[in-house]
Design a protein around this motif. Sequence first.
Motif, mmCIF file in Angstrom:
data_model
loop_
_atom_site.group_PDB
_atom_site.id
_atom_site.type_symbol
_atom_site.label_atom_id
_atom_site.label_comp_id
_atom_site.label_asym_id
_atom_site.label_seq_id
_atom_site.Cartn_x
_atom_site.Cartn_y
_atom_site.Cartn_z
ATOM 1 N N LYS A 180 5.018 8.160 -11.037
ATOM 2 C CA LYS A 180 4.226 9.254 -11.597
ATOM 3 C C LYS A 180 3.707 10.155 -10.483
ATOM 4 O O LYS A 180 3.869 9.866 -9.293
ATOM 5 C CB LYS A 180 3.051 8.685 -12.387
ATOM 6 N N GLU A 181 3.067 11.230 -10.880
ATOM 7 C CA GLU A 181 2.454 12.135 -9.921
ATOM 8 C C GLU A 181 1.303 11.421 -9.222
ATOM 9 O O GLU A 181 0.363 10.949 -9.867
ATOM 10 C CB GLU A 181 1.935 13.365 -10.671
ATOM 11 N N SER A 182 1.404 11.341 -7.882
ATOM 12 C CA SER A 182 0.404 10.611 -7.110
ATOM 13 C C SER A 182 0.057 11.402 -5.860
ATOM 14 O O SER A 182 0.854 12.203 -5.348
ATOM 15 C CB SER A 182 0.923 9.223 -6.698
ATOM 16 N N HIS A 183 -1.126 11.152 -5.330
ATOM 17 C CA HIS A 183 -1.611 11.858 -4.153
ATOM 18 C C HIS A 183 -0.657 11.688 -2.968
ATOM 19 O O HIS A 183 -0.330 10.560 -2.578
ATOM 20 C CB HIS A 183 -2.996 11.326 -3.777
ATOM 21 N N TYR A 197 2.391 11.835 -2.705
ATOM 22 C CA TYR A 197 3.666 11.160 -2.917
ATOM 23 C C TYR A 197 4.791 12.170 -3.097
ATOM 24 O O TYR A 197 4.728 13.065 -3.944
ATOM 25 C CB TYR A 197 3.625 10.245 -4.139
ATOM 26 N N GLU A 232 2.697 3.250 -7.885
ATOM 27 C CA GLU A 232 2.328 4.668 -7.995
ATOM 28 C C GLU A 232 3.535 5.592 -7.956
ATOM 29 O O GLU A 232 3.391 6.807 -8.104
ATOM 30 C CB GLU A 232 1.375 5.042 -6.847
ATOM 31 N N THR A 266 2.892 5.341 -0.496
ATOM 32 C CA THR A 266 1.969 4.798 -1.479
ATOM 33 C C THR A 266 2.516 3.507 -2.073
ATOM 34 O O THR A 266 3.680 3.163 -1.862
ATOM 35 C CB THR A 266 1.715 5.841 -2.585
#
Length: 549
Positions: free
Chosen positions: A108-111, A113, A105, A101
């Motif tokens: 932090k909490e990311s799709h 990741y 991003e 990603t």
Amino acid sequence: MPSAAELFVRCLENEGVRHVFGIPGEETLDLNEALDRSSSVDFIPVRHEQGAAFMADAYGRLTGHAGVCLGTLGPGATNLVTGLADAFLDRAPVVALTGQTGLAEMHKESHQYIDVVRMMKPVTKWNARIHDASIIPEAVRKAFAVAEREKPGATHLELPDDVMETPEVAGQPVPRRPPPLVEPVAGELHRAAELLRSASRPVLLAGNGVVRQNAATALRRFCHQTGMNVITTFMGKGVVDSDDEHALFTAGLRAQDYPRGFMGQADLVLCVGYDLVEWSPRAWNPRRDRRVICIDTTGAEVDEHYVPEVELTGDISSILTHLGNLLSEKPPARLPAPPYREMFRAALDAGSDDGFPVKPQRVLRDLREVMGPHDLLISDVGAHKLWISRLWPTHQPNTVLISNGAAAMGFAVPAALAARMVLPKDRKVVTISGDGGFLMNFQELETAKRLGLAIVNIVWTDSAYGVIEMHQARKFGHLAGTKFTNPDLVMLAESFGVAGLRVGSADELLPTLKKALELDITSVVEIPIDYRENSTFTQSLADLSKVGV
């Protein structure tokens, strides 16, 4: 000026990369586009990232140049880990690439990741994130230099999608340089020669490094100069021809095979290109009373059971040549070899058994008859690996590939694809898998069909995890959780558009193997196997263990 992705591809071309094995992802769109639009590098789409890593692994072993595999972020990256661990422990040069990603991003909490750089650290020699497009040339050069430098292994580069989208980047690929030559000092060579002359029962242990360094010719010449007998590790098979009078057995099983046997008689072990991961020194030097000389490309690993008195570090062929010349006038003593050849032949002669399901040694005997000395056999991991490692007659280096350090099931089929792509067409490529390991990466049959590759995949079927059953029976006296069922492997193969063959009796084995090797397409050969009712071989192994084989 090129885009970041285009510059990255130019750097791959600078490294001599011919293929990238992998699965494309959203975060690798720019890289895949650059590969497709303006590159001499072929992107080979596969069916699972683990298969891509095993392909890169085999490519690295056979060519000496880093194989390259690609996955996207998240699960694409996690699927690469097993193959990279295999390359890391078996010293195969591999460069892994993963998408990621965008930089903004990552805090932090990311799709999808996860911190892939941290995740890859234990299974790579070096890895890094391309956090700025300007570092691409340096990062790519370092990834390949570290992967290919002795002792080789896996490296990894993470490619954030916003960095790879950079439209214009100033930079040029960093030129490749040959590694510096390192030679031992003359005094150490003379000291090693004196130690060998003073030993009454020396033996040579040859490992993976001899294969990696293309030092088999020098090793064979050294043996004929000095008369020393050679034990090889699983991954050193073929560095001395199995038919050579100096070739002893292949070592690498458990310590109980050896303590009072042949290795127990040696008072000095000359280790050449030996990696400790191949066979623990505790197994062959349990009392720490063996004197050790180490010839290798790097300094010896620290182990209380492996403390060399002399280390000769550098080019293995050159060292063996210099040391052999010093010993030519007064060779060391020769540890008498036990009658192990007769015992091995007795074990393989049990292959004349016509029983069905087929005995493992019958498969090895008939397969050796139809394969040439330069053909390649790739072993998956399971009970069959022990038979191949111990008993497969090997005449040339790099004609047997084995997942040894990580012992990863599912290695054989994808490794064979890479082998078929790089080897001359007159060299046959054959795999042996158990029915456990084969079904872990059988989906790459589609890749073989799509690429028009001809590989013979032999599957030994017994509907069980055989090695685990062996250990359970020995430790607990009963079996649990090892049984499974199989699909119809012939129909499975045919559904992929490749040939499916099944052996229905021992007499059908040889003609079926010949037929498979003559096909110009990939095939799957199912052989029901009998590991258990094998008293002749069991007794032969017991006899071999008495002499340390």
